[in-house]
Design a protein around this motif. Structure first.
Motif, PDB file in Angstrom:
ATOM      1  N   HIS A 297      33.296  38.137  38.596  1.00 34.97           N
ATOM      2  CA  HIS A 297      33.853  38.663  39.836  1.00 34.97           C
ATOM      3  C   HIS A 297      34.835  39.790  39.555  1.00 34.97           C
ATOM      4  O   HIS A 297      35.403  40.354  40.480  1.00 34.97           O
ATOM      5  N   TYR A 386      41.688  35.301  39.817  1.00 36.83           N
ATOM      6  CA  TYR A 386      40.441  35.256  39.060  1.00 36.83           C
ATOM      7  C   TYR A 386      40.613  34.661  37.661  1.00 36.83           C
ATOM      8  O   TYR A 386      39.671  34.672  36.875  1.00 36.83           O
ATOM      9  N   SER A 609      27.158  40.178  44.893  1.00 37.37           N
ATOM     10  CA  SER A 609      28.547  39.731  44.876  1.00 37.37           C
ATOM     11  C   SER A 609      28.874  38.759  45.979  1.00 37.37           C
ATOM     12  O   SER A 609      29.841  38.020  45.878  1.00 37.37           O
TER      13      SER A 609
END
Length: 653
Positions: A297, A386, A609
């Protein structure tokens, strides 16, 4: 030297000074003389002999005693009373570089800032741009702009690109684009082509500096184009920024040259403990479990050089075959990151000297039909969202390593956390020159380098050793030091506390001791959601830190870092792998040097995504159009994913 701004002038200089035999030049070559070196040494010995004879034994003894007393007096440490007599001044009164920021976030509000003159100036410029249809202004009200006013004769133009919408297949293109984008041919408006050599030479003449790289506001999620020049050359840098972003030609020759250059650097990286430890730590933090397929990501996993090597080797092969897919991915990546809905313009200069700022910078960005991103930067750009911290350790043995590198990470704290001032002082106290780590780690020869820092962007606390002769003993020494303060057997003196706070204040001030640094810091604050006077307020909090605050921070945040509650990586010579792995507690994995592919698995590129990871890919990778709004690339159906869990069909015909 400024007059030699073209290749022709340098060639002319070389010809005049070295190649032309008729030129009256005298070149002297000096060679070391063994005889002269011996004569100088003999002369010094004779001088010392004569000095001894002149002074005599009695005078020499007297002078030796004077020297011994002087050395002894010089080694006496200053008293605490003397050190305490120097009061740490109030750093909040130190004048800072004046920077004024005004943000146009497209939310319909009036442009306001602390400088009324600047606010009125920008508001008038925007109103004019929105009303006057004859002006060649395309960005007013269409792209968020961060205006940074600083009293400078230079202008820095930044375009910050949000890459959160990039699909996995395209993220791997970024490192090569970083290297090559300012070296590519440019297609002019009249259809003519400016070749690569001309582009490079023209940029050198028209600008001060150029770059395309990761962006400090969010290193794993944003990239930025930067062009700097004199303020009088604004038209030129605006033209260049637009050309570089939209009109460069992805020349296979230049791409191949840049890819081959990068590939030549990777073997050296693989032999470097520093590079390998960083790669392994990034893999753990941004992937979590190296046994699973990476569903990335951020831009971190694909930028790791071990994966880049595989990608670039395939790219070079495709370029040799003149395969259209080689250029298609690069072009798609460029289109996504330069799409106007992913951009924020940052202008740093003396804005009051520009009569109409919106008109001056209005043609930098080409506007797309995609929905605008209004308001403040998205929370999705916060790096700490993340990162995970698997409680495990990786140990890699390198056959060519002469010493060891160690990294340990655990959750840290953000910029607005109430304990940040105390933690800052605690870290500086331990790692300072002649501090505990210096004396008991470097001073004993256990490790040449050491560091400890808390990243407020990623909320990550890290301890590292570099060029370590004994990483086990060095790590144990650090643990013993921290445990001593936690147990109360070691204390912090008032003098040490005050001197440490002084160093912390200096470090904060040095973040913005130039106009360029102050402007960059302002940009980072905007994306981090911090006030413009954050540093001034933070320094006030630093001055208020007590010994109890420091000891609490040591126990609360550093204790987990030096226990089993961390993520660790050690890169060491082959003969120390077993010893190092046994010294680590918890889950420990030994990474064979010839099995790095298992640690860095291929990135799954079959999912877009916005698709859930549970969705299995089809045989052919189907990149849907919603990741950037309306990209219908035919190449999407010709690419296949090569990660372990996806099928590997025969190449598309």
């Amino acid at each position: 030297i400024g007059q030699y701004n073209t290749t022709e002038k340098w060639v002319q200089l070389l010809d005049e000074c070295f190649l032309n035999e008729t030129t009256n030049q005298c070149h002297v070559i000096g060679k070391p003389s063994k005889l002269m070196a011996k004569n100088m040494a003999d002369a010094e010995d004779e001088r010392v002999k004569q000095q001894k004879k002149t002074l005599g034994e009695e005078k020499l003894t007297e002078l030796a005693q004077i020297l011994e007393r002087a050395v002894e007096a010089n080694e006496v440490p200053p008293s605490d009373a003397l050190l305490d007599s120097f009061i740490v001044p109030d750093a909040t009164n130190i004048p800072a570089v004046k920077v004024v920021t005004c943000c146009d976030d497209l939310d319909g509000t009036i442009l306001k800032c602390e400088n009324d003159e600047l606010s009125k100036h920008l508001q008038q410029s925007r109103d004019t741009a929105l009303i006057d249809k004859e002006l060649d202004v395309s960005m007013a009200g269409k792209v968020p702009i961060m205006w940074i006013h600083v009293n400078s004769v230079f202008c820095k133009l930044k375009v910050i690109c949000d890459t959160t919408s990039l699909p996995p297949q395209l993220r791997q293109c970024l490192p090569l684009l970083f290297d090559v984008i300012f070296k590519l041919p440019v297609k002019n408006k009249d259809g003519s082509i400016m070749d690569s050599k001309s582009v490079i030479e023209s940029l050198q003449g028209d600008t001060i500096s150029t770059s395309f790289d990761t962006c400090s506001v969010s290193p794993a999620l944003c990239v930025e184009f930067i062009i700097s020049s004199e303020a009088s050359e604004i038209d030129s840098i605006v033209k260049w920024m637009n050309n570089i972003m939209y009109n460069t030609i992805l020349d296979p020759k230049e791409l191949k040259k840049a890819a081959q250059k990068m590939l030549k650097e990777f073997p050296e990286y693989k032999r470097s403990p520093r590079h390998m430890s960083s790669a392994l730590m990034d893999e753990l933090l941004y992937n979590g479990d190296t046994k699973n397929v990476v569903q990335q990501h951020t831009n971190k996993p694909s930028s790791i050089f071990t994966r880049q090597q595989t990608y670039l080797e395939k790219l070079v092969s495709l370029l040799d075959e003149e395969n259209e897919n080689a250029i298609a991915d690069m072009e798609a990546c460029r289109q996504v990151i330069t799409s106007s809905h992913n951009l924020r313009l940052v202008v740093i200069t003396n804005l009051l000297q520009i009569s109409n700022p919106y008109q001056a910078f209005g043609s930098v960005i080409q506007i797309s039909d995609l929905p605008l991103k209004k308001g403040l930067p998205s929370e999705e750009l916060r790096l700490f969202n993340y990162i995970s911290y698997p409680q495990k350790s990786l140990v890699l043995g390198l056959s060519g390593a002469e010493n060891s590198t160690l990294q340990m990470s655990c959750p840290g704290i953000g910029a607005n956390h109430e304990d940040l001032p105390a933690l800052t002082v605690a870290i500086e106290f331990l790692t300072a020159l002649e501090g505990d780590f210096w004396v008991k780690i470097r001073g004993l020869g256990l490790s040449y380098g050491y560091s400890m820092y808390n990243s407020t962007k990623s909320k990550r606390l890290t301890f590292s050793l570099s060029r370590s002769a004994d990483p086990i003993a060095a790590r144990a020494a650090a643990i013993t030091i921290v445990e001593g303060y936690n147990a109360g057997t070691t204390t912090i003196s008032d003098t040490d506390l005050e001197s440490t706070k002084s160093t912390c204040l200096f470090n904060v001030l040095s973040l913005a001791d130039t106009k360029s640094q102050a402007a960059s810091l302002e940009t980072n604050h905007f994306f981090d959601g911090l006030d413009s006077d954050y540093e001034r307020n933070f320094m006030s909090k630093l001055l208020a830190v007590t010994k109890d605050d420091v000891l609490k921070a040591l126990k609360t945040y550093l204790n987990p870092l030096f226990t089993n509650q961390n993520t660790s990586v050690v890169v060491t010579p082959m003969n120390k792998v077993t010893e190092v792995s046994k010294s680590l507690k918890g889950v420990v994995e030994i990474v064979p040097e010839d099995a790095l592919a298992d640690v860095f698995p291929p990135i799954c590129t079959s999912l877009t995504s916005n698709e859930k990871s549970k969705n299995l890919p089809t045989t052919k990778r189907d990149i849907k159009t919603d990741f950037a709004g309306s990209l219908g690339f035919t190449w999407a159906n010709k690419q296949v994913c090569e990660c372990p869990r996806c099928d590997r069909p025969a190449p598309a015909v």
